[in-house]
Design a protein around this motif. Structure first.
Motif, PDB file in Angstrom:
ATOM      1  N   CYS A  50       0.835  -1.195   0.000  1.00  9.77           N
ATOM      2  CA  CYS A  50       0.000   0.000   0.000  1.00  9.77           C
ATOM      3  C   CYS A  50       0.876   1.254   0.000  1.00  9.77           C
ATOM      4  O   CYS A  50       1.774   1.382   0.824  1.00  9.77           O
TER       5      CYS A  50
ATOM      6  N   CYS B 230      -0.336   3.264   3.515  1.00  5.91           N
ATOM      7  CA  CYS B 230      -0.025   2.817   4.885  1.00  5.91           C
ATOM      8  C   CYS B 230       1.083   1.769   4.941  1.00  5.91           C
ATOM      9  O   CYS B 230       1.518   1.404   6.029  1.00  5.91           O
TER      10      CYS B 230
ATOM     11  N   CYS C  39      -6.236  -1.838  -0.581  1.00  8.19           N
ATOM     12  CA  CYS C  39      -5.536  -2.250   0.639  1.00  8.19           C
ATOM     13  C   CYS C  39      -6.563  -2.739   1.668  1.00  8.19           C
ATOM     14  O   CYS C  39      -7.522  -2.026   1.971  1.00  8.19           O
TER      15      CYS C  39
ATOM     16  N   GLU D 214      -6.205  -2.918   4.747  1.00  5.70           N
ATOM     17  CA  GLU D 214      -6.064  -2.170   6.006  1.00  5.70           C
ATOM     18  C   GLU D 214      -6.733  -0.800   5.939  1.00  5.70           C
ATOM     19  O   GLU D 214      -7.412  -0.401   6.871  1.00  5.70           O
ATOM     20  N   CYS D 215      -6.493  -0.079   4.846  1.00  3.20           N
ATOM     21  CA  CYS D 215      -6.982   1.314   4.804  1.00  3.20           C
ATOM     22  C   CYS D 215      -7.850   1.597   3.580  1.00  3.20           C
ATOM     23  O   CYS D 215      -8.322   2.723   3.418  1.00  3.20           O
TER      24      CYS D 215
END
Ligand code: ZN
Length: 141
Positions: free
Chosen positions: A34, A37, A48, A50-51
């Motif tokens: 990413c 992040c 991503c 995560e984000c």
């Protein structure tokens, strides 16, 4: 191995996952990273996990990991692997964080959690190079 049945199990190569397969052919395990992040993930995804950023770069991973879990398949589940029985299914945690399901080549008689492993690249008759894992050099077997 029934190579036609095996080939049918492989995911289609698409524009989105081609960097992964090209990496395998070049002997390199490539993961998305990413740009926002820094998270790494596998398998390929458009954003991503995560984000949710859609901005990422394909980067080579170290190929290092540890054995997180495993089992031995004794029953025929997939016809393509009928003549491979029994075979080892390994769940590897990559040093970069993502997990991969694969197998170990030349596994030791006794496996243990967190056994250090490294990615190896095995071309096969399907025309694809597949990632498998081997016990890392220097790891206590
Ligand atoms: Zn991210």
């Amino acid at each position: 191995m029934d190579i036609e049945a095996y080939t049918a199990l492989l995911p289609e190569v698409t524009a989105e996952n081609r960097p992964y397969w090209d990496g395998c052919a070049a002997g390199e395990l490539r993961l998305q990273a990413c740009d926002a992040c820094g998270a790494r993930w596998f398998p390929q995804a458009p954003v991503c996990p995560e984000c949710l950023s859609g901005s990422f770069t394909w980067k080579a991973a170290s190929g290092a990991g540890t054995l997180w879990s495993w089992f031995t398949m004794h029953q025929r589940y997939l016809p393509a692997f009928a003549d491979e029985l029994p075979y080892l299914v390994a769940y590897v945690k990559l040093a970069e964080g993502p997990f991969m399901i694969s197998t170990l080549v030349d596994p030791p008689d006794e496996l243990r959690l967190d056994l250090p492993v490294r990615a190896v690249f095995e071309p096969n008759a399907s025309g694809r190079t597949i990632v498998k894992f081997a016990v890392a050099e220097g790891a206590a077997r």
